[in-house]
Design a protein around this motif. Sequence first.
Motif, PDB file in Angstrom:
ATOM      1  N   SER A   9      23.695  29.856  74.277  1.00 47.45           N
ATOM      2  CA  SER A   9      24.674  29.266  75.378  1.00 47.45           C
ATOM      3  C   SER A   9      25.601  30.498  75.704  1.00 47.45           C
ATOM      4  N   SER A  10      25.796  31.545  75.057  1.00 46.92           N
ATOM      5  CA  SER A  10      26.667  32.758  75.263  1.00 46.92           C
ATOM      6  C   SER A  10      25.885  33.879  75.940  1.00 46.92           C
ATOM      7  N   THR A  11      24.701  33.758  76.169  1.00 46.40           N
ATOM      8  CA  THR A  11      23.725  34.994  76.621  1.00 46.40           C
ATOM      9  C   THR A  11      24.050  34.980  78.037  1.00 46.40           C
ATOM     10  N   LYS A  12      24.512  36.233  78.702  1.00 50.42           N
ATOM     11  CA  LYS A  12      24.977  36.151  79.864  1.00 50.42           C
ATOM     12  C   LYS A  12      23.907  37.007  80.643  1.00 50.42           C
ATOM     13  N   GLU A  13      23.215  38.177  79.852  1.00 55.55           N
ATOM     14  CA  GLU A  13      22.128  39.021  80.230  1.00 55.55           C
ATOM     15  C   GLU A  13      20.822  38.930  79.351  1.00 55.55           C
ATOM     16  N   ALA A  14      19.952  38.519  79.775  1.00 51.41           N
ATOM     17  CA  ALA A  14      18.749  38.472  78.681  1.00 51.41           C
ATOM     18  C   ALA A  14      18.215  39.869  78.609  1.00 51.41           C
ATOM     19  N   PRO A  15      17.460  40.133  77.350  1.00 48.22           N
ATOM     20  CA  PRO A  15      16.878  41.587  77.094  1.00 48.22           C
ATOM     21  C   PRO A  15      16.068  41.740  78.139  1.00 48.22           C
ATOM     22  N   ALA A  16      15.845  43.116  78.530  1.00 49.41           N
ATOM     23  CA  ALA A  16      14.813  43.763  79.450  1.00 49.41           C
ATOM     24  C   ALA A  16      13.570  43.027  79.076  1.00 49.41           C
ATOM     25  N   GLU A  17      13.173  43.569  77.435  1.00 46.44           N
ATOM     26  CA  GLU A  17      12.005  43.067  77.187  1.00 46.44           C
ATOM     27  C   GLU A  17      11.327  41.858  77.664  1.00 46.44           C
ATOM     28  N   LEU A  18      12.305  40.968  77.187  1.00 50.02           N
ATOM     29  CA  LEU A  18      11.948  39.454  77.555  1.00 50.02           C
ATOM     30  C   LEU A  18      11.763  39.107  79.071  1.00 50.02           C
ATOM     31  N   LEU A  19      12.437  39.830  80.002  1.00 45.66           N
ATOM     32  CA  LEU A  19      12.446  39.683  81.236  1.00 45.66           C
ATOM     33  C   LEU A  19      11.291  40.163  81.825  1.00 45.66           C
ATOM     34  N   ASP A  20      10.627  41.311  81.097  1.00 45.39           N
ATOM     35  CA  ASP A  20       9.677  41.895  81.577  1.00 45.39           C
ATOM     36  C   ASP A  20       8.222  41.330  81.460  1.00 45.39           C
ATOM     37  N   ASN A  21       8.285  40.357  80.259  1.00 44.31           N
ATOM     38  CA  ASN A  21       7.056  39.679  79.884  1.00 44.31           C
ATOM     39  C   ASN A  21       6.724  38.289  80.702  1.00 44.31           C
ATOM     40  N   ASP A  52       5.366  35.427  80.402  1.00 42.44           N
ATOM     41  CA  ASP A  52       5.539  34.316  79.527  1.00 42.44           C
ATOM     42  C   ASP A  52       7.023  34.074  78.973  1.00 42.44           C
ATOM     43  N   THR A  53       7.737  35.094  78.263  1.00 45.17           N
ATOM     44  CA  THR A  53       9.110  34.809  78.056  1.00 45.17           C
ATOM     45  C   THR A  53      10.103  34.886  79.294  1.00 45.17           C
ATOM     46  N   ALA A  54       9.687  35.503  80.274  1.00 46.58           N
ATOM     47  CA  ALA A  54      10.312  35.473  81.729  1.00 46.58           C
ATOM     48  C   ALA A  54      10.409  33.967  82.182  1.00 46.58           C
ATOM     49  N   LYS A  55       9.124  33.307  82.099  1.00 50.51           N
ATOM     50  CA  LYS A  55       9.212  32.205  82.692  1.00 50.51           C
ATOM     51  C   LYS A  55       9.966  31.023  81.963  1.00 50.51           C
ATOM     52  N   ALA A  56       9.770  31.324  80.442  1.00 50.61           N
ATOM     53  CA  ALA A  56      10.635  30.330  79.610  1.00 50.61           C
ATOM     54  C   ALA A  56      12.213  30.674  79.920  1.00 50.61           C
ATOM     55  N   LEU A  57      12.510  31.712  80.268  1.00 53.49           N
ATOM     56  CA  LEU A  57      13.999  32.252  80.500  1.00 53.49           C
ATOM     57  C   LEU A  57      14.559  31.417  81.732  1.00 53.49           C
ATOM     58  N   LYS A  58      13.580  31.494  82.811  1.00 53.14           N
ATOM     59  CA  LYS A  58      13.919  30.665  83.993  1.00 53.14           C
ATOM     60  C   LYS A  58      14.104  29.202  83.747  1.00 53.14           C
ATOM     61  N   LEU A  59      13.232  28.731  83.024  1.00 54.97           N
ATOM     62  CA  LEU A  59      13.545  27.214  82.608  1.00 54.97           C
ATOM     63  C   LEU A  59      14.694  27.003  81.991  1.00 54.97           C
ATOM     64  N   LEU A  60      15.390  28.165  81.121  1.00 58.23           N
ATOM     65  CA  LEU A  60      16.622  27.797  80.456  1.00 58.23           C
ATOM     66  C   LEU A  60      17.886  28.085  81.349  1.00 58.23           C
ATOM     67  N   GLU A  61      17.645  28.316  82.479  1.00 56.91           N
ATOM     68  CA  GLU A  61      19.202  28.787  83.176  1.00 56.91           C
ATOM     69  C   GLU A  61      19.682  27.465  83.380  1.00 56.91           C
ATOM     70  N   LYS A  62      21.019  27.588  82.880  1.00 62.78           N
ATOM     71  CA  LYS A  62      21.979  26.432  83.107  1.00 62.78           C
ATOM     72  C   LYS A  62      21.959  25.638  84.626  1.00 62.78           C
ATOM     73  N   SER A  63      22.050  26.707  85.521  1.00 54.12           N
ATOM     74  CA  SER A  63      22.131  26.035  86.984  1.00 54.12           C
ATOM     75  C   SER A  63      20.977  25.079  87.189  1.00 54.12           C
ATOM     76  N   ALA A  64      19.902  24.994  86.540  1.00 58.00           N
ATOM     77  CA  ALA A  64      18.839  23.999  86.719  1.00 58.00           C
ATOM     78  C   ALA A  64      18.981  22.486  86.110  1.00 58.00           C
ATOM     79  N   TYR A  65      19.968  22.593  85.472  1.00 59.64           N
ATOM     80  CA  TYR A  65      20.017  21.314  84.428  1.00 59.64           C
ATOM     81  C   TYR A  65      21.258  20.421  85.264  1.00 59.64           C
ATOM     82  N   SER A  66      21.081  19.097  85.144  1.00 61.44           N
ATOM     83  CA  SER A  66      21.980  18.084  85.878  1.00 61.44           C
ATOM     84  C   SER A  66      23.159  18.039  84.749  1.00 61.44           C
ATOM     85  N   GLU A  67      24.337  17.474  85.376  1.00 64.12           N
ATOM     86  CA  GLU A  67      25.313  17.176  84.593  1.00 64.12           C
ATOM     87  C   GLU A  67      25.217  16.201  83.456  1.00 64.12           C
ATOM     88  N   GLY A  68      24.381  15.005  83.515  1.00 67.60           N
ATOM     89  CA  GLY A  68      23.906  14.557  82.488  1.00 67.60           C
ATOM     90  C   GLY A  68      23.106  14.815  81.252  1.00 67.60           C
TER      91      GLY A  68
END
Length: 280
Positions: free
Chosen positions: A184-196, A198-214
């Motif tokens: 929850s403190s990560t502001k910028e993901a490592p480049a290696e994870l963004l370049d792959n 699979d992990t890039a897709k997983a990171l997209k699913l983790l973006e806080k903005s995609a979640y509802s308040e509930g």
Amino acid sequence: MEGKYLDPKADLTFKLIFEHEDLLISLLNALLPLDEGKQIEHVEYLPTELVPENPGKKNSVVDVRCRETGGRHFIVEMQLNWNNEFRHRVILNAAKAVVKQLNPGEEFKLIQPVYSLNLINDVGFDAGPDEFYHDYAIVDVAHANRHIEGLRFVFIELPKFKPKTIAERKMAVLWLRFLTEINSSTKEAPAELLDNPDTAKALKLLEKSAYSEGQLEAYDRFWDAVYRERVFYNDGFKKGQAEGIEETNRKNARKMKAKGFATEDIAEITGLTAEEIDRL
């Protein structure tokens, strides 16, 4: 939660990520000890509730359960706090997964191997500081090269993981970095994870903005329960796990209930159902 992402180890996020078949297959192929040429290509998801054959026994819910098309079965669990109850539950769930493969009258030869992958955000094994990967199979005590196919247990202690220890397995390193470095403190993901992919897709699913308040409120409650559980264990709140564990859980639940803990938090910590807690 000042960062861009949520923590992938939470119940909500972990299940959301690995309900995507491609990401689940990538994780399993990376972290399981599969023989050369026996990588997983397709899976079908199975109910995560493992109901015992004996109605008097407890049900158990796992994080992810699936079956390879026409073959092996896989159970994936994310555990934030290590304890003996979890170890016993892992064995029980794998055994249930074996039993549930056969319908009455079917031949035993139809049983397929069960792999249990357990990711632990804790130190649970009496092993060296760099020994984070534990692979258990059914082996001959006198001849370790002889083994019986059927059950395989893998435990990964995430706090011990260091990327250099398995540098030759790129995808395993990336998934373990994803699980250990993103929170929850990560502001910028490592480049290696963004370049792959699979992990890039997983990171997209983790973006806080995609979640509802509930969902974010449920996420916070989950971590509150995890931290409380850890405090209880550290203080010796749970004892007598080797015998009389259910009675111990009931005693603990009574204390928590008296202190005003929410029923869902008591259930998360003790393993009791809401109905059992209401009857206390």
